[in-house]
Every structure is written in structure tokens, then in C-alpha cells.
Design an enzyme around this catalytic site. Structure first.
Site, PDB file in Angstrom:
ATOM      1  N   SER A 299       6.493 -75.824  44.421  1.00 22.23           N
ATOM      2  CA  SER A 299       5.655 -74.895  44.634  1.00 22.23           C
ATOM      3  C   SER A 299       5.960 -73.977  45.957  1.00 22.23           C
ATOM      4  CB  SER A 299       4.354 -75.445  45.146  1.00 22.23           C
ATOM      5  OG  SER A 299       3.230 -74.708  45.436  1.00 22.23           O
ATOM      6  N   ASP A 310      16.812 -64.438  45.239  1.00 26.79           N
ATOM      7  CA  ASP A 310      16.738 -63.121  44.543  1.00 26.79           C
ATOM      8  C   ASP A 310      17.260 -62.054  45.514  1.00 26.79           C
ATOM      9  OD1 ASP A 310      16.297 -64.237  42.022  1.00 26.79           O
ATOM     10  OD2 ASP A 310      13.994 -63.568  42.158  1.00 26.79           O
ATOM     11  N   LYS A 324       6.959 -76.316  39.794  1.00 26.23           N
ATOM     12  CA  LYS A 324       5.502 -75.811  39.745  1.00 26.23           C
ATOM     13  C   LYS A 324       5.365 -74.635  40.251  1.00 26.23           C
ATOM     14  CE  LYS A 324       0.923 -77.276  41.780  1.00 26.23           C
ATOM     15  NZ  LYS A 324       0.724 -75.933  42.036  1.00 26.23           N
TER      16      LYS A 324
END
Length: 439
Positions: A299, A310, A324
Site C-alpha cells: 500500500s 519512477d 495492494k
């Protein structure tokens, strides 16, 4: 001729206008019929549901009240939507509120459903479950003598939570073990210390985030500021971090990234769409960064590691995360009852999703110890110094006070590093980044 042309054009215009009017009416009629058909279908479905409830209430062998039937229907409907949506009874809703307050009697593990099995996402550091040896990835077969095969996450949590000092047994399946393990745990008060900061050598800072509670950003910022003058690189450890508050995950990324998207959430309704971006004013450091993750990272910790990856802001080391990436909200339906519903999914800056996929590390490293060989016959200056200190103690009756033991609460020793292959690899990569940067 001219009049004939105008009359012809006039007729053509009228024809086009009539065609457009007819088309518009036709489309409106089709749309209206569609809507009526949809409403009729909805009413049929509700009538079918009411009829089934009535038949069960009348003919079922057990005397079940209409309230009990409705509760069972709601539980079944919500649990079949996805692994994280469910109906919260009065007791469940009360338990959720207790958990949100941050202190309760329990085991200290976060669980989820993975491939249809109740799975340990991560044990919380320092809790009874962690001390008893529960590991991320363990599949819980039984809680005491009750099978978990048809159990919801909230049912499992409710059973595991209880009076402090009472015993509970978990039957687990663990990768690498030939048969299920039965682990006894004594429930304790679960209070979470979410941030630990330590030093590695003189210029590397180690920051461990165990969960994302409301103080994470403030605690991490404080730790970075305290060592900013001497820090040349940071290891951010998110292993076995089951997640928590979204705003804290966003804030943590913002400490390291000065611009661009951090995470977005997209749902069925545009009102549920949200995007979060970094601000230069919140950035505290630009030193090289390594992020540690594993199968217990879920999460919020997946948002942090994925966003930093990224942005190419840090090297991600370890194992693939849990996966998740969905957003749940608790919606009250009465004063004492509620539903927990998945309303959106998270997307990382590159547009990729976390749900069921997780974050793949840049450098995959499995847990283990570093194999080292020690030359028993080599005498080093440190060994000689220690030997002389021992001899001095025999004469003076006290040891050399200039040789203090490192405080394990503040410093990570070489011995501790060698027992953690993932951390050792992360540190080695970070040292290379520091050299490359010319710090």
C-alpha cells in the site's frame, strides 16, 4: 430560374431540418428507452432479492430473523466485490474505530488476502507476532481451531484482537517448510513506533519506517535535519511496512522529490479521482538514496518506493512488493454500522498500477547473511589494542574508557550489516552512488 433555385434550396433546407429533428427525437427516444429498460431491470433484480429473502425467512429450517438475513446478505455481497470491501456490523465498526486510535490489544500483524488465502503482509516490528517469529508471506490456515478458508479480513482481525495477556494459536504455512507450523502468541498492547533513525559509519543515515501513521513525515524530516551536515547518503527501509495513511506516503516522497506527480487515484466516478504532486518547498535533501522493499511492503510503502523509482530518485533494492494498490473508504449506513468499499485504484507517476502487481526492485536481493571468512591468525591493530586494554585492566583494575561499545539503538555495526544481505547490498550501492556524485 432564380426563384426555382431558391424554392429548391428552401425545400432542401426544410428537409435537412426535419431530418435533424427526426434524428434528435429518435436518439432521445432510444436513450429514454435504454434508461427505462435499465430501471426495469433494476426493479426486477430488487424484486428477486426481496422474494428470496421472503422465501428463506419462511421456509429455512432455522428460525432466522429478517435482520439476521439482511446482515448475512450484506456480508456476502460486500465480501464478493473484492478482498478489501466488507460490511461492518456494530461490533466490527467499533473495532475499526479502536484500531484507528492507534493502541489496542492484539498480535501486531497486518493481513491481506492473496491468491484467495489469508496472508501475513507484515508483522509490526517489536510486537508479539514479530517476537514469536511470524514472517511476511506466512499463510494463516487456522486461528485457534477456526479455519480461515471462508473468513474475511475483518473477521480474522476481530478474532486475533483481544484481551492483553491472553494466548492465541496461529497455524501457518510457510515457504520452505514441509508441514504447517503452529505458533503460540500472547496478545499485547500494540503501540506503533513508526520511525527509527540510525547511523552507518560517519556519513550514511539509515531510516526505517515500519508503518505510515500520522507522524511519519514529521519524524523523518526531524531525523534528516539532525544529521544533514554530515549525511552523504540515505538508506530508506520500507521492508515489512504494511502501509497506512496516504498523505504521509505523499509527504515522504515530497521530502526527496521537488517536482512532478507522486501518485494519482482513479475511480468509477470522476469525483473519486485525485492527483498528488511534489512541491520544491517541501524537499529537504538531494543526497543519493537507496530504498529497501520486500513482500511485506504494501500500500503506502509501495506508493513511496514506486514513486521514487519512477522519478529515478533512488535505487530500489530487495524483493517484489505485496501489490495492494486500491483505495477503501468507510461509509456509515447507520450510527453503529458501516460499509468499507473500494472506490479507486492508485497509479504511480509513470501511469502503472500497483494492484496485484506490486513494485519490482531495480536490484533483486533475497534475504540472508553475508558469508565472511575470518583469518584467526591475523593480528590487527584493533585486536592488539583490545589485548593491551585487557592487560591494563589486570594492572589498574579497570578497562580503557576510550573503547566504548556502539549503541545499537543509534548505530548499525558491521556485524549487524553482515547479518542482513539486503541491507549490505543497499549500502554498497549507496557508497558507489556517493562516489559517482563526488560527495
Amino acid at each position: 430560374m432564380k426563384n426555382k433555385k431558391l424554392i429548391t434550396l428552401g425545400f432542401a433546407s426544410v428537409t435537412v431540418a426535419l431530418a435533424l429533428l427526426f434524428s434528435t427525437n429518435l436518439f432521445a427516444s432510444v436513450a429514454e428507452k435504454k434508461e427505462q429498460s435499465k430501471e426495469a431491470s433494476r426493479l426486477e433484480a430488487l424484486a428477486k432479492f426481496t422474494k428470496v429473502i421472503s422465501i428463506v425467512e419462511q421456509y429455512n429450517v432455522d428460525n432466522i430473523t429478517i435482520e439476521e438475513l439482511m446482515n448475512k446478505a450484506l456480508e456476502g455481497m460486500m465480501s464478493n466485490l473484492d478482498a478489501h470491501s466488507n460490511y461492518l456490523t456494530q461490533k466490527d465498526y467499533k473495532n475499526l474505530k479502536v484500531q484507528t486510535n492507534g493502541e489496542f490489544g492484539g498480535l501486531g500483524i497486518t493481513v491481506g488476502v492473496k491468491d484467495g488465502a489469508l496472508t501475513v503482509i507484515a508483522p509490526i516490528e517489536g510486537t508479539p507476532a514479530d517476537k514469536a517469529g511470524i514472517k511476511a508471506g506466512d499463510i494463516i490456515l487456522k486461528i485457534n481451531e477456526k479455519s480461515t478458508l471462508s473468513m474475511t479480513i475483518d473477521e480474522a482481525v476481530t478474532i486475533m484482537r483481544g484481551k492483553v495477556g491472553t494466548k492465541i494459536e496461529l497455524t501457518i504455512v510457510r515457504e520452505g517448510e514441509t508441514k504447517p507450523l503452529v505458533i503460540s502468541i500472547i496478545r499485547g498492547i500494540i503501540t506503533i513506533e513508526s520511525v527509527y533513525a540510525k547511523s552507518i559509519g560517519s556519513d550514511i543515515q539509515y531510516i526505517r519506517v515500519t508503518s505510515f501513521d500520522k507522524k511519519v513525515v514529521a519524524d523523518v524530516a526531524k531525523a534528516i535535519k539532525q544529521k544533514k551536515a554530515t549525511t552523504k547518503g540515505i538508506v530508506l527501509d520500507l521492508r515489512n511496512n504494511p502501509g497506512g495513511l496516504l498523505d504521509q506516503a505523499v509527504g515522504l516522497v515530497d521530502i526527496f522529490v521537488d517536482s512532478g506527480d507522486i501518485v494519482s487515484q482513479k475511480g468509477r466516478n470522476k469525483a473519486d479521482d485525485e492527483s498528488y504532486s511534489a512541491k520544491a518547498s517541501n524537499t529537504l535533501t538531494k543526497v543519493p538514496l537507496v530504498v529497501l522493499i520486500n513482500g511485506g511492503s504494501a500500500s503506502a510503502s509501495e506508493i513511496v518506493s514506486g514513486a521514487l523509482q519512477d522519478h529515478k530518485r533512488g535505487i530500489v533494492v530487495g524483493q517484489n512488493t505485496f501489490g495492494k494498490g486500491s483505495v477503501q473508504v468507510v461509509l456509515p449506513i447507520t450510527e453503529d454500522e458501516a460499509i468499507k468499499l473500494t472506490v479507486a485504484r492508485y497509479y504511480l507517476p509513470s501511469g502503472r498500477t500497483i494492484q496485484a502487481v506490486g513494485v519490482k526492485p531495480d536490484v533483486e536481493v533475497f534475504p540472508g547473511e553475508v558469508k565472511t571468512t575470518k583469518n584467526e591468525f591475523a593480528l590487527k591493530e584493533a585486536d592488539l589494542k583490545k589485548h593491551l586494554a585487557e592487560e591494563l585492566e589486570k594492572v589498574d583494575g579497570e578497562a580503557d574508557s576510550q573503547l566504548p561499545e556502539p549503541d545499537s539503538k543509534l548505530v548499525i555495526s558491521d556485524e549487524m550489516i553482515n547479518k542482513d544481505l539486503q541491507l549490505k547490498t543497499g549500502i554498497d550501492i549507496l557508497k558507489a552512488l556517493i562516489i559517482t556524485k563526488g560527495e
